[in-house]
Design an enzyme around this catalytic site. Structure first.
Site, PDB file in Angstrom:
ATOM      1  CG  LEU A 108      41.933  42.697  41.973  1.00  0.00           C
ATOM      2  CD1 LEU A 108      42.141  41.624  43.027  1.00  0.00           C
ATOM      3  CD2 LEU A 108      42.806  43.917  42.256  1.00  0.00           C
ATOM      4  CG  ASP A 109      42.976  44.453  34.689  1.00  0.00           C
ATOM      5  OD1 ASP A 109      41.839  43.960  34.602  1.00  0.00           O
ATOM      6  OD2 ASP A 109      43.216  45.652  34.465  1.00  0.00           O
ATOM      7  CB  VAL A 110      44.841  38.319  37.668  1.00  0.00           C
ATOM      8  CG1 VAL A 110      45.738  37.237  38.219  1.00  0.00           C
ATOM      9  CG2 VAL A 110      44.198  39.117  38.799  1.00  0.00           C
ATOM     10  CE1 TYR A 114      52.607  42.314  34.139  1.00  0.00           C
ATOM     11  CE2 TYR A 114      51.628  40.751  35.671  1.00  0.00           C
ATOM     12  CZ  TYR A 114      52.676  41.137  34.844  1.00  0.00           C
ATOM     13  OH  TYR A 114      53.805  40.349  34.756  1.00  0.00           O
ATOM     14  CG  ASN A 140      39.971  41.312  32.848  1.00  0.00           C
ATOM     15  OD1 ASN A 140      39.778  40.341  32.130  1.00  0.00           O
ATOM     16  ND2 ASN A 140      40.157  42.525  32.369  1.00  0.00           N
TER      17      ASN A 140
END
Length: 259
Positions: free
Chosen positions: A129-131, A142, A172
């Site tokens: 999970l790109d946060v 995102y 992340n």
């Protein structure tokens, strides 16, 4: 005995190794195969490799490059980028990869987590999970290298991913990516509260002290870093590096099984 893991994170773009800052301005830093060979000699715990072009440009995973990397590696490998189907995941495992990192595809189709876990085992299914922080508080997931907001609450999705059979969560921080100014501990705290799954955090490591801060506070956790392990010194000369056995023991010395 369970212990923390220290994981170099390599970004692949146009077949080369790059590094970004806040998911932007990718800088070429070398050949990924050469980096893998060097990390072999340094007895790395695990290596994570992300193809940052695959999802954005709609590419299939680069099976040829994945196979070359797997053939050279003597450490556990996690690969992410462009995986949208069970068949793609199985093919990648067949090349010698131990873990598959899934992101954009499972945000659109969460049931893919279960489908892949049923085929290859939950322990091999990693959800990334790109946060990014929201303007008025909270966090949002995102995709597409931090360019597309999804409206998804990362903490709710962590809970859903665990129920669907994921084996590990990677958080992340886009805001901290490449800044080398330390991790977002508030983000890690909140994410850790949501799940009993193994968790790895990424984004912000500027020194071994930053890694030690995370391990001291969060105990059995994976700590990944990119810039820290490919740059050296204030001028960021490209130099593949990794903590020695003695340095790692110092980082881990307060952590005991069961903490």
């Amino acid at each position: 005995m369970l212990r923390p893991r220290i994981i170099p994170s390599l970004l692949i773009q146009d077949h080369g190794l790059v590094k970004t800052v806040n998911f932007k301005n990718a800088k070429y830093v070398g050949d990924p195969i050469n980096a893998v060979k060097i990390f072999n000699e340094k007895a790395v715990d695990e290596l994570a490799i992300f193809d940052i072009d695959a999802t954005v440009k709609g590419y299939e995973p680069n099976y040829s490059l994945i196979e070359r990397i797997a053939n050279q590696s003597r450490m556990p490998l996690c690969y992410g980028g462009g995986v949208k189907t069970v068949e793609q995941a199985q093919r990648i495992f067949g090349l010698g990869i131990e873990k598959i990192a899934l992101s954009s595809a499972v945000l659109h189709n969460p049931n893919l987590i279960t489908q892949i876990a049923d085929r290859v085992g939950a322990q091999s299914v990693i959800i990334v999970l790109d946060v990014k922080k929201k303007l008025f508080g909270g966090y949002e997931v995102y995709t597409h290298n931090g360019k597309k907001a999804t409206g998804i609450n990362p903490f709710k999705f962590i809970q859903e991913a665990q129920k669907l059979g994921a084996g590990e969560i990677v958080i992340n921080s886009i805001d901290q990516d490449g800044a080398m100014k330390g991790f977002d501990h508030a983000l890690i705290d909140k994410a850790r509260e949501q799940s009993s799954l193994p968790m790895t955090v990424l984004g912000g490591a500027g020194s071994l002290d930053d890694i030690k801060d995370v391990i001291d506070k969060h105990k059995i956790i994976g700590v990944a870093a990119g810039s820290l392990f490919v740059f050296k010194g204030v001028y960021k000369a490209v130099l593949i590096n990794y903590p020695s056995k003695e340095q790692k023991e110092n980082l881990f010395k307060k952590v005991k099984h069961g903490d």
